[in-house]
Design a protein around this motif. Structure first.
Motif, PDB file in Angstrom:
ATOM      1  N   SER A  95       0.808  -1.392  -0.006  1.00 29.44           N
ATOM      2  CA  SER A  95      -0.053  -0.048   0.195  1.00 29.44           C
ATOM      3  C   SER A  95       0.960   1.234  -0.097  1.00 29.44           C
ATOM      4  O   SER A  95       1.521   1.341   0.586  1.00 29.44           O
ATOM      5  N   LEU A  96       0.641   2.001  -0.892  1.00 32.35           N
ATOM      6  CA  LEU A  96       1.270   3.359  -0.884  1.00 32.35           C
ATOM      7  C   LEU A  96       0.385   4.710  -0.606  1.00 32.35           C
ATOM      8  O   LEU A  96      -0.811   4.188  -0.373  1.00 32.35           O
ATOM      9  N   PRO A 120      -2.896   7.113  -7.499  1.00 37.36           N
ATOM     10  CA  PRO A 120      -2.313   6.231  -9.079  1.00 37.36           C
ATOM     11  C   PRO A 120      -1.602   7.340  -9.363  1.00 37.36           C
ATOM     12  O   PRO A 120      -1.314   7.270 -10.231  1.00 37.36           O
ATOM     13  N   GLU A 121      -2.244   8.791  -9.463  1.00 36.33           N
ATOM     14  CA  GLU A 121      -1.806   9.276 -10.888  1.00 36.33           C
ATOM     15  C   GLU A 121      -1.063   9.846 -10.137  1.00 36.33           C
ATOM     16  O   GLU A 121      -0.054  10.149 -11.275  1.00 36.33           O
ATOM     17  N   LEU A 140      -2.146  -0.429 -10.335  1.00 35.93           N
ATOM     18  CA  LEU A 140      -2.543   0.510  -9.312  1.00 35.93           C
ATOM     19  C   LEU A 140      -3.607   0.089  -9.221  1.00 35.93           C
ATOM     20  O   LEU A 140      -4.659   0.414 -10.155  1.00 35.93           O
ATOM     21  N   THR A 141      -4.080   0.272  -8.144  1.00 40.33           N
ATOM     22  CA  THR A 141      -5.847  -0.046  -7.325  1.00 40.33           C
ATOM     23  C   THR A 141      -5.471   1.640  -6.584  1.00 40.33           C
ATOM     24  O   THR A 141      -5.174   1.618  -5.551  1.00 40.33           O
ATOM     25  N   PRO A 142      -6.853   1.951  -6.821  1.00 40.83           N
ATOM     26  CA  PRO A 142      -7.373   2.875  -5.763  1.00 40.83           C
ATOM     27  C   PRO A 142      -7.238   2.369  -4.629  1.00 40.83           C
ATOM     28  O   PRO A 142      -8.085   1.775  -4.532  1.00 40.83           O
ATOM     29  N   THR A 143      -6.993   3.102  -3.444  1.00 37.60           N
ATOM     30  CA  THR A 143      -7.829   2.575  -1.906  1.00 37.60           C
ATOM     31  C   THR A 143      -8.601   3.830  -1.417  1.00 37.60           C
ATOM     32  O   THR A 143      -8.882   4.645  -1.811  1.00 37.60           O
ATOM     33  N   ALA A 144      -9.384   3.066  -0.837  1.00 38.47           N
ATOM     34  CA  ALA A 144     -10.829   4.050  -0.695  1.00 38.47           C
ATOM     35  C   ALA A 144      -9.700   5.286   1.127  1.00 38.47           C
ATOM     36  O   ALA A 144     -10.619   6.550   1.115  1.00 38.47           O
ATOM     37  N   ASP A 145      -8.772   5.095   1.131  1.00 38.82           N
ATOM     38  CA  ASP A 145      -8.064   6.397   1.881  1.00 38.82           C
ATOM     39  C   ASP A 145      -7.420   7.325   1.318  1.00 38.82           C
ATOM     40  O   ASP A 145      -6.569   8.398   1.683  1.00 38.82           O
TER      41      ASP A 145
END
Length: 113
Positions: free
Chosen positions: A13-14, A18-19, A78-83
């Protein structure tokens, strides 16, 4: 082509969206600072889906045609996370070259005899 049993997969997790991660992977100056491929590595984009996935053909300099030992495929997903961050997946696998259906290798000749 990637063979799953020989792939090296890294996931984490980063804290960046994603951008921002995409820019780090797709702008050569940023990629060089972040990934630090050696001087003997040649990279060529094979496929790209902006802010989602990027696949490079990774070749050690001095290799001949594609598919020789040392050639590999590196894919970033790359998958966006809720945070607001990014779930990052890197897959590095040897490049598998498909064999032609009409290949006449020694084993095919033996079977015909």
């Amino acid at each position: 082509m990637i063979t799953d049993d020989s792939a090296l997969v890294f996931e984490c997790s980063l804290d960046a969206p994603p951008e921002k991660v995409w820019r780090a992977l797709s702008i050569p100056e940023y990629l060089e600072r972040w990934l630090k491929p050696g001087d003997d590595v040649e990279l060529a984009v094979m496929a790209a889906q902006e802010n989602k996935s990027l696949t490079y053909h990774w070749r050690e300099a001095g290799q001949g045609t594609a598919g020789e030992p040392g050639d590999s495929v590196v894919t970033f997903e790359l998958t966006p996370t809720a945070d607001g961050g990014t779930w990052f997946k890197l897959t590095h696998a040897p490049m598998a070259v498909p064999v032609a259906a009409n290949a006449n290798g020694a084993s095919a000749m033996l079977m015909a005899a």
